[in-house]
Design a protein around this motif. Structure first.
Motif, PDB file in Angstrom:
ATOM      1  N   THR A  88       6.380  -4.301   8.981  1.00  0.00           N
ATOM      2  CA  THR A  88       4.957  -4.622   8.948  1.00  0.00           C
ATOM      3  C   THR A  88       4.309  -3.566   8.063  1.00  0.00           C
ATOM      4  N   ILE A  89       3.440  -3.990   7.144  1.00  0.00           N
ATOM      5  CA  ILE A  89       2.862  -3.066   6.172  1.00  0.00           C
ATOM      6  C   ILE A  89       1.354  -2.956   6.382  1.00  0.00           C
ATOM      7  N   PHE A  90       0.875  -1.716   6.470  1.00  0.00           N
ATOM      8  CA  PHE A  90      -0.552  -1.420   6.519  1.00  0.00           C
ATOM      9  C   PHE A  90      -0.905  -0.655   5.245  1.00  0.00           C
ATOM     10  N   LEU A  91      -1.948  -1.104   4.550  1.00  0.00           N
ATOM     11  CA  LEU A  91      -2.301  -0.548   3.244  1.00  0.00           C
ATOM     12  C   LEU A  91      -3.769  -0.195   3.166  1.00  0.00           C
ATOM     13  N   CYS A  92      -4.079   0.954   2.580  1.00  0.00           N
ATOM     14  CA  CYS A  92      -5.473   1.315   2.329  1.00  0.00           C
ATOM     15  C   CYS A  92      -5.549   2.156   1.063  1.00  0.00           C
ATOM     16  N   GLY A  93      -6.478   1.800   0.182  1.00  0.00           N
ATOM     17  CA  GLY A  93      -6.665   2.540  -1.062  1.00  0.00           C
ATOM     18  C   GLY A  93      -7.749   1.910  -1.898  1.00  0.00           C
ATOM     19  N   SER A  94      -7.803   2.267  -3.148  1.00  0.00           N
ATOM     20  CA  SER A  94      -8.810   1.707  -4.057  1.00  0.00           C
ATOM     21  C   SER A  94      -8.527   0.233  -4.312  1.00  0.00           C
ATOM     22  N   GLN A  95      -9.513  -0.447  -4.854  1.00  0.00           N
ATOM     23  CA  GLN A  95      -9.355  -1.877  -5.123  1.00  0.00           C
ATOM     24  C   GLN A  95      -8.194  -2.140  -6.084  1.00  0.00           C
ATOM     25  N   ARG A  96      -8.105  -1.366  -7.153  1.00  0.00           N
ATOM     26  CA  ARG A  96      -7.027  -1.574  -8.127  1.00  0.00           C
ATOM     27  C   ARG A  96      -5.665  -1.283  -7.506  1.00  0.00           C
ATOM     28  N   PHE A  97      -5.568  -0.218  -6.738  1.00  0.00           N
ATOM     29  CA  PHE A  97      -4.316   0.118  -6.070  1.00  0.00           C
ATOM     30  C   PHE A  97      -3.900  -0.994  -5.118  1.00  0.00           C
ATOM     31  N   MET A  98      -4.891  -1.515  -4.368  1.00  0.00           N
ATOM     32  CA  MET A  98      -4.630  -2.614  -3.444  1.00  0.00           C
ATOM     33  C   MET A  98      -4.073  -3.824  -4.172  1.00  0.00           C
ATOM     34  N   GLN A  99      -4.665  -4.162  -5.300  1.00  0.00           N
ATOM     35  CA  GLN A  99      -4.220  -5.325  -6.065  1.00  0.00           C
ATOM     36  C   GLN A  99      -2.790  -5.144  -6.563  1.00  0.00           C
ATOM     37  N   ASP A 100      -2.470  -3.932  -7.035  1.00  0.00           N
ATOM     38  CA  ASP A 100      -1.129  -3.664  -7.551  1.00  0.00           C
ATOM     39  C   ASP A 100      -0.074  -3.780  -6.455  1.00  0.00           C
ATOM     40  N   ILE A 101      -0.371  -3.216  -5.279  1.00  0.00           N
ATOM     41  CA  ILE A 101       0.592  -3.279  -4.171  1.00  0.00           C
ATOM     42  C   ILE A 101       0.772  -4.722  -3.702  1.00  0.00           C
ATOM     43  N   THR A 102      -0.319  -5.433  -3.588  1.00  0.00           N
ATOM     44  CA  THR A 102      -0.248  -6.836  -3.156  1.00  0.00           C
ATOM     45  C   THR A 102       0.592  -7.657  -4.124  1.00  0.00           C
ATOM     46  N   GLN A 103       0.400  -7.439  -5.421  1.00  0.00           N
ATOM     47  CA  GLN A 103       1.186  -8.155  -6.424  1.00  0.00           C
ATOM     48  C   GLN A 103       2.665  -7.803  -6.317  1.00  0.00           C
ATOM     49  N   SER A 104       2.954  -6.527  -6.083  1.00  0.00           N
ATOM     50  CA  SER A 104       4.354  -6.107  -5.932  1.00  0.00           C
ATOM     51  C   SER A 104       5.009  -6.767  -4.720  1.00  0.00           C
ATOM     52  N   LEU A 105       4.278  -6.840  -3.621  1.00  0.00           N
ATOM     53  CA  LEU A 105       4.821  -7.478  -2.419  1.00  0.00           C
ATOM     54  C   LEU A 105       5.034  -8.968  -2.625  1.00  0.00           C
ATOM     55  N   ASN A 106       4.109  -9.605  -3.324  1.00  0.00           N
ATOM     56  CA  ASN A 106       4.281 -11.028  -3.635  1.00  0.00           C
ATOM     57  C   ASN A 106       5.504 -11.245  -4.518  1.00  0.00           C
ATOM     58  N   THR A 107       5.721 -10.357  -5.468  1.00  0.00           N
ATOM     59  CA  THR A 107       6.894 -10.451  -6.337  1.00  0.00           C
ATOM     60  C   THR A 107       8.185 -10.367  -5.530  1.00  0.00           C
ATOM     61  N   LEU A 108       8.164  -9.534  -4.482  1.00  0.00           N
ATOM     62  CA  LEU A 108       9.343  -9.372  -3.627  1.00  0.00           C
ATOM     63  C   LEU A 108       9.485 -10.493  -2.609  1.00  0.00           C
ATOM     64  N   GLY A 109       8.507 -11.387  -2.557  1.00  0.00           N
ATOM     65  CA  GLY A 109       8.550 -12.471  -1.591  1.00  0.00           C
ATOM     66  C   GLY A 109       8.276 -12.019  -0.166  1.00  0.00           C
ATOM     67  N   PHE A 110       7.499 -10.954  -0.020  1.00  0.00           N
ATOM     68  CA  PHE A 110       7.203 -10.425   1.312  1.00  0.00           C
ATOM     69  C   PHE A 110       6.349 -11.421   2.091  1.00  0.00           C
ATOM     70  N   ASP A 111       6.625 -11.537   3.383  1.00  0.00           N
ATOM     71  CA  ASP A 111       5.854 -12.415   4.264  1.00  0.00           C
ATOM     72  C   ASP A 111       4.503 -11.772   4.533  1.00  0.00           C
ATOM     73  N   MET A 112       3.436 -12.281   3.893  1.00  0.00           N
ATOM     74  CA  MET A 112       2.134 -11.639   3.967  1.00  0.00           C
ATOM     75  C   MET A 112       1.471 -11.781   5.338  1.00  0.00           C
ATOM     76  N   ALA A 113       2.084 -12.519   6.247  1.00  0.00           N
ATOM     77  CA  ALA A 113       1.585 -12.558   7.623  1.00  0.00           C
ATOM     78  C   ALA A 113       1.787 -11.217   8.312  1.00  0.00           C
ATOM     79  N   HIS A 114       2.627 -10.375   7.743  1.00  0.00           N
ATOM     80  CA  HIS A 114       2.896  -9.045   8.303  1.00  0.00           C
ATOM     81  C   HIS A 114       2.335  -7.948   7.397  1.00  0.00           C
ATOM     82  N   PHE A 115       1.266  -8.279   6.691  1.00  0.00           N
ATOM     83  CA  PHE A 115       0.628  -7.356   5.750  1.00  0.00           C
ATOM     84  C   PHE A 115      -0.856  -7.260   6.081  1.00  0.00           C
TER      85      PHE A 115
END
Length: 341
Positions: A208-235
């Motif tokens: 389960t991933i918890f994330l906090c940071g700037s808007q740009r940082f958030m977007q980059d991490i979210t894109q990386s997780l989507n690329t990995l096929g991470f289940d975003m229900a646990h994000f």
């Protein structure tokens, strides 16, 4: 305890980095505040005879007599900069409320948790991680913090100490650049890419991933997780992004008019202007606390016209249907008529 009448007294302050300070408060009654780790506090201060309210994540633990807030200086940051420049021990501030859906109590999590933070975004996840270490000994915690360089690491001593004292806590520091030839333990340099995540967090799909940071940082991490096929229900994520109040508008659209009949207010403003900025400049009774669309303090109703909103986080579907919007996250697109409550 009524948060609207709770005073906090500054006990001490400590410099975390050149532009970031930790403030340690105690309630005036010396009784602990109850909150959920990860939540933020709505802090009220008076600057130049005007009350200002802002949201700051709590980095300490609930039911503790000491409340820690870690605050970073920001460009045009009226309240943050005032606190850093002026607030001294024995002075008081007022708590308006404590809120936030981004917390470790209301969000279900697996046995493996990855906290990811950047800059001052470390504050809520630091509170969450400490809470789990104190209450859930069977949870495996990975903590990835990102900073500009060695001089800008918030809690640079506390996080390695947690790793030393707790076998289930694993800390990794990711720097944008290194300014010293001496490498820090558990540190690396570079962006957080899909390749970095998959290489350092084996079987990331189990986290389960918890994330906090700037808007740009958030977007980059979210894109990386989507690329990995991470289940975003646990994000889960929290993002505090403050827009500059001195933004320059360069576009070919005509000006628009914002009116609030109940306050006899009408003003012509640039197309795409932030609604909260308009209302604050007109000295209207609205509170912009988090200024990021997460606390709901600036809720208003669009009676007529169109705004474009980037966040409706605290609004119900019924409120959205009725025209309610968060002023801090809304830009005016046409002439609008607004109601304040």
């Amino acid at each position: 305890m009524s948060f609207k009448t709770t005073s906090l007294v500054l006990i001490k302050r400590h410099a975390e980095t050149e532009d970031t300070e930790s403030f340690y408060f105690q309630t005036k009654e010396a009784s602990p505040l109850n909150f959920k780790p990860g939540q933020f506090i709505l802090l009220s201060v008076t600057i130049n005879n005007t009350t200002q309210v802002r949201a700051y994540s709590i980095s300490s633990q609930p039911n503790n007599q000491i409340i820690q807030l870690t605050i970073k200086r920001v460009n045009n940051g009226l309240v943050s900069n005032w606190l850093i420049d002026h607030l001294q021990p024995n002075q008081e501030v007022l708590v308006q409320d404590i809120a936030g859906e981004f917390n470790i109590i209301d969000r279900p999590y697996r046995q493996k948790i990855l906290f990811i933070s950047a800059g001052c975004g470390i504050t809520p996840v630091f509170s969450m991680a400490n809470y789990l270490l104190n209450h859930q000994s069977d949870i495996e915690i990975d903590f990835l913090h990102c900073a500009k360089d060695e001089d800008n690491i918030i809690y640079d001593a506390k996080l390695p100490q947690l790793a030393e004292l707790n076998t289930q806590f694993h800390y990794h520091l990711r720097l944008k650049k290194r300014i010293s030839t001496q490498a820090l333990d558990c540190s690396s340099v570079g962006r957080v890419t899909p390749e970095f995540l998959s290489a350092n967090y084996n079987r990331i799909q189990q986290y389960t991933i918890f994330l906090c940071g700037s808007q740009r940082f958030m977007q980059d991490i979210t894109q990386s997780l989507n690329t990995l096929g991470f289940d975003m229900a646990h994000f889960y994520h929290e993002s505090f992004h403050v827009e500059s109040t001195n933004a320059t508008h360069i576009n070919s659209h005509p000006s628009v008019t914002v009116s609030i009949p109940s306050f006899d207010f009408e003003q012509t403003v640039p197309y795409d202007e932030n609604l909260l900025h308009i209302l604050e400049s007109g000295q209207l009774p609205i509170i912009g606390a988090c200024r990021a669309g997460v606390c709901g303090s600036c809720k208003c109703k669009i009676e007529h016209g169109e705004v474009e909103s980037t966040s409706t986080a605290t609004l119900t579907p019924q409120e959205i249907e009725q025209g309610y919007r968060l002023a801090c996250s809304s830009k005016v697109k046409t002439d609008v008529r607004v109601s304040l409550f």
